[in-house]
Design an enzyme around this catalytic site. Structure first.
Site, mmCIF file in Angstrom:
data_model
loop_
_atom_site.group_PDB
_atom_site.id
_atom_site.type_symbol
_atom_site.label_atom_id
_atom_site.label_comp_id
_atom_site.label_asym_id
_atom_site.label_seq_id
_atom_site.Cartn_x
_atom_site.Cartn_y
_atom_site.Cartn_z
ATOM 1 N N ALA A 63 77.098 57.830 26.840
ATOM 2 C CA ALA A 63 76.780 56.537 26.396
ATOM 3 C C ALA A 63 76.124 55.811 25.490
ATOM 4 C CB ALA A 63 75.713 56.183 27.359
ATOM 5 N N GLY A 102 80.524 57.544 30.421
ATOM 6 C CA GLY A 102 81.179 56.970 29.875
ATOM 7 C C GLY A 102 82.258 57.194 29.422
#
Length: 689
Positions: A63, A102
Site C-alpha cells: 500500500a 496489496g
C-alpha cells in the site's frame, strides 16, 4: 491515460505497466491507472490477453503508506481487483522483486501468475496490527491451501518463487518477468486454457473443510509464540471464513475485521512504530545527499562476547572482517564461541547447514593492533573501562589509515573524552551494539561534538547494511537506552525496600509485555558486575550487595534474585531471598508495606518516560520517536504499545506528571519530580510524538 500506469499492445498481448517509483506502491493514482488500463484492454478487440507488470526494481511492494489513516480515495483496491478478476480475457501477473500486501492481493485477483527466481511474495499486514483487507484472507487459502495461507498471513513472512511454484501460488518461475509473462500469455492462448478465478475455486479448501484440525493445528503452531498481539488471532478468524462461508460473504467478513483492527490501539501503535523506524534513519543537522565513505575492510578489536557478536553481524551480511585480540589464546577462545554459535543456529534450522563454514571464512583472526592498518572501519569492543579505551584509541590514531572511521562500542562512557586521544576526532563515533550483538537489531550511533557528517552517514549506512536499526543519539551517561534503563532499575530496586518482592515486580512488567523483568535481567547479566562496579565507586545497594555477599551472582551460580534449577534459565521465586530482604530491611529500620501492581508499573515506566523527557530537553535524542525505536529494538518494549514516549501520550501526560509528583512526595525521591518538558507539555495538553 494515467501518468504512472500505461497500456501498450504487443501483437495480441496488452502490457499494463505500473511505473511509480520507488516501489510502485498502490496509491490512488496507481489504482486508478490500473483500472483505466484494464478497462481499455478489455474493450480493445485486438488484445486477447493482458500482462500486468511493473517498471523499476520491484513489483507492487504494498500500500501507499502516505495514505495510512486518511479517508480512502477512489477507486478502492476492491474495485480494481473486481475488474481484474472479472475480465473475460486472461490477466497474468508478471512479478519481480517483491509482491507484498496489496501487491500480492493484486496478483491473486489475476487469473495466472509468473515470477522471476528472485521474487518474494507475502502478506505482512499482521506486522502493522492489520490483516489483508482486499481479499487476501479469502483468495490465498484457495491458491495455496489453508496451511500455507496461515503461515504467510499470521506469520507475516514472505516466501520465495520456488516455494510459491511448489504450492501453486505461481504457474512458472521465469528468467525475466515481462518477457516470461508475455510468453506464458501466448502459451495460454495457444492452449485455449480456461481462466482460473480463485474466487470460484474451492479445490484446495476441501481437505480442511472435511478435517478442521488441518486448519486449527496450523493456527496453533504459528500462534504459540505470539505474546499480547491481537491481529494474528483476528487474521485466523478471517482465514476461517474462507472455509465456512461463500466467497462474497467471506470478503464482507474480512472487511469488517480489517476495519476493526484499523481502529484498534494496537494497530495504531504498530503503524507508529513502522514510521518511527524510518524517521530514525534521518540524521538531524546533516544535509540530505551527504555520501557515506567507502568501506571495504572492517576490523573489530576484542574477540569477547561483544566483539565476536559484532564480527558475526558483519559476516552474516557477507562483509569480510578482521577480528583482533592481544593474544592467541583469547583469539582462539573467541573463534570457538563464534563457531559454536553458528553451529547451534544451523542445528535449529535458523541458517542453512553449510552457512557456518561459509561465514567463518569471512572472519580472519589476528593478534596485535598493527593488523588494522588497512581497515576502513574499526570497531573497538574492549573492556568497559575508560583507561583501556583511551589507550586503544591512542594507538589506533597512530596505526589506522587516514579517513578510517574509529568506532567504540561503549555502553556508558564519554566518547568525547575518548576522541580526545586522537588527532582526528571528526572520524570518531559510537556504535553501541546490544548483546547478543549478532541477534539484537538496535545500534545506537553516538555522535560526538566533533563527528563529521559523513562519519555519521557511514555508520548509519553500515548498520543498516548488516541488518541493524540505527538511531542517532548524543553523548551522556548511558546514552538513551541505558540511561532510561537505569531510571527504571532505580525504581525497581527501591520497590524492594518499600515492600515488593522480585517476583512481583518482574510479573507486573512481563504482564505489561516486557520479555523479562528487571530482576531476572539482572540475574542474566550477572549481579557481581554491578557489585564490583559499586565497590570501585564506594556506592552501596544494601539488598543486592547482601545477595552478592551470599554468593548469589545470578544464573551463572544458579541463584541470584531467583533460583535456577539444573541449568534452567527459568527464574523461580526463592524463600531465601525474601528472608534476606526482610533481614536487610529490619537492619535498616524499614517496614514492608503492601505494593500494588499498578504502583510497580507506574513507578518503573513513568520514571523511564520522565528520563526520556530530560533526554529530549538536553538534545540527546532528536525526536521522541527515536527514543521509542531504541526501546522497541534494544530492550523488548512491546511493539503493540508503540514505545515509552508513545505510551506516555496514550496514557496522557497530565496523568503521568501528576502521578510522578505524588510518587516523588510519597517516596521522598526528587528524581521522580516531573521534568520541565513533561510539565510544559502536560500544561499545554500536548504530546511527545
Amino acid at each position: 491515460m494515467s501518468p504512472v500506469v500505461s497500456l501498450k499492445s504487443h501483437d495480441a498481448i496488452g502490457i499494463v505497466t505500473i511505473d511509480s517509483p520507488p516501489v510502485n506502491a498502490l496509491s490512488a493514482a496507481v489504482r486508478g491507472g490500473i483500472l483505466e488500463c484494464v478497462h481499455q484492454a478489455i474493450a480493445d478487440p485486438s488484445i486477447q490477453a493482458i500482462v500486468l507488470t511493473c517498471a523499476g526494481r520491484t513489483f507492487i511492494a504494498g500500500a501507499d503508506i502516505t495514505e495510512f489513516g486518511k479517508p480512502p480515495k477512489k477507486p478502492t483496491l476492491d474495485e480494481v481487483l473486481t475488474a481484474i478478476e472479472s475480465s473475460p480475457k486472461p490477466v497474468i501477473a508478471a512479478i519481480h522483486g517483491t509482491a507484498l500486501g496489496g501487491g500480492l492481493e493484486v496478483t491473486l485477483a489475476c487469473h495466472f501468475r509468473v515470477a522471476d527466481k528472485s521474487s518474494k511474495l507475502g502478506l505482512p499486514e499482521v506486522k502493522l496490527g492489520l490483516l489483508p483487507g482486499a481479499g487476501g484472507t479469502q483468495r490465498l487459502p484457495r491458491a495455496v491451501g489453508p496451511e500455507l495461507a496461515v503461515k504467510m498471513i499470521i506469520g507475516g513472512d514472505p516466501i520465495g518463487a520456488n516455494e510459491a511454484l511448489q504450492n501453486g501460488l505461481i504457474e512458472e518461475v521465469v528468467e525475466e518477468a515481462l518477457s516470461g509473462g508475455e510468453a506464458f500469455a501466448r502459451k495460454l492462448l495457444a492452449d485455449r486454457r480456461p481462466l482460473r478465478r480463485l474466487r470460484d475455486d474451492d479445490t484446495k479448501l476441501a481437505a480442511a473443510r472435511s478435517d478442521r484440525s488441518i486448519f486449527t493445528g496450523a493456527v496453533a503452531a504459528i500462534t504459540k509464540k505470539v505474546r499480547g498481539l491481537e491481529a494474528p488471532f483476528v487474521a485466523a478468524d478471517a482465514i476461517g471464513y474462507a472455509l465456512d462461508l461463500p466467497f462474497e460473504q467471506g470478503l464482507k467478513k474480512e472487511r469488517e475485521l480489517f476495519l476493526q483492527l484499523m481502529s484498534s490501539d494496537q494497530s495504531k501503535a504498530l503503524r507508529y512504530a513502522f514510521f518511527a523506524e524510518r524517521e530514525a534513519a534521518k540524521i538531524a543537522g546533516v544535509e540530505t545527499g551527504t555520501k557515506p565513505r567507502s568501506v571495504e575492510g572492517v576490523a573489530i578489536i576484542g574477540a569477547g562476547t561483544m566483539g565476536g557478536g559484532i564480527a558475526m553481524s558483519f559476516a552474516n551480511a557477507g562483509i569480510p572482517v578482521t577480528l583482533v585480540e592481544t593474544g592467541k589464546d583469547q583469539l582462539d577462545r573467541g573463534f570457538g564461541i563464534i563457531r559454536k554459535n553458528y553451529e547451534a543456529t544451523a542445528a535449529r534450522g535458523g541458517i542453512p547447514a553449510d552457512a557456518p563454514a561459509k561465514r567463518m571464512t569471512l572472519i580472519t583472526g589476528a593478534v596485535g593492533l598493527e593488523n588494522i592498518g588497512q581497515a576502513d572501519l574499526i570497531v573497538e569492543a574492549v573492556f568497559e573501562t575508560m583507561t583501556i579505551k583511551k589507550e586503544v584509541f591512542g594507538q589506533l590514531d597512530k596505526i589506522a589509515k587516514s579517513g578510517a572511521i574509529l568506532a567504540t562500542n561503549t555502553s556508558f562512557l564519554d566518547i568525547n573524552e575518548i576522541a580526545k586521544e586522537t588527532k582526528r576526532p571528526q572520524d570518531v563515533v559510537g556504535m553501541h551494539f546490544f548483546s547478543p550483538a549478532n541477534v539484537m537489531k538496535l545500534c545506537e550511533i553516538v555522535r560526538t561534538k566533533s563527528s563529521a557528517p559523513d562519519t555519521l552517514v557511514t555508520a548509519v549506512s553500515l548498520a543498516r547494511k548488516i541488518g541493524k536499526v540505527p538511531v542517532i543519539v548524543g553523548v551522556c551517561d548511558g546514552f538513551v537506552g541505558n540511561r532510561m534503563l537505569m531510571a527504571r532499575q532505580r525504581q525497581a530496586s527501591q520497590l524492594l525496600f518499600d515492600g515488593a518482592l522480585p517476583q512481583q515486580v518482574d510479573a507486573a512488567l512481563t504482564k505489561f509485555g516486557m520479555p523479562m523483568g528487571p530482576f531476572a535481567m539482572g540475574d542474566l547479566a550477572g549481579l557481581d558486575i554491578g557489585w564490583r562496579s559499586r565497590q570501585d565507586r564506594g556506592i552501596k545497594s544494601e539488598i543486592e550487595d547482601a545477595l552478592c555477599e551470599a554468593g548469589r551472582f545470578g544464573q551463572k551460580t544458579g541463584k541470584g534474585f531467583f533460583r535456577y534449577e539444573n541449568g534452567s534459565r527459568a527464574p523461580l521465586p526463592d524463600p531465601e531471598v525474601e528472608k534476606l530482604i526482610d533481614q536487610t530491611l529490619k537492619r535498616l529500620g524499614r517496614k514492608r508495606r503492601t505494593i500494588s501492581d499498578e504502583e510497580i508499573l507506574e513507578r518503573t515506566t513513568y520514571a523511564m518516560i520522565n528520563e526520556g523527557a530530560r533526554i529530549l530537553e538536553e538534545g540527546i535524542a532528536a525526536r521522541a520517536s527515536d527514543i521509542d525505536v531504541v526501546w522497541l529494538y534494544g530492550y523488548g518494549w512491546p511493539v503493540y504499545r508503540g514505545g515509552p514516549m508513545y505510551y506516555a501520550d496514550h496514557v496522557g501526560l497530565k496523568t503521568i506528571a501528576a502521578r510522578l509528583s505524588d510518587y516523588a512526595r510519597e517516596a521522598s525521591d526528587p528524581s521522580l519530580e516531573p521534568a520541565p518538558l513533561l510539565k510544559q507539555l502536560a500544561d499545554q495538553n500536548a504530546k511527545f510524538t
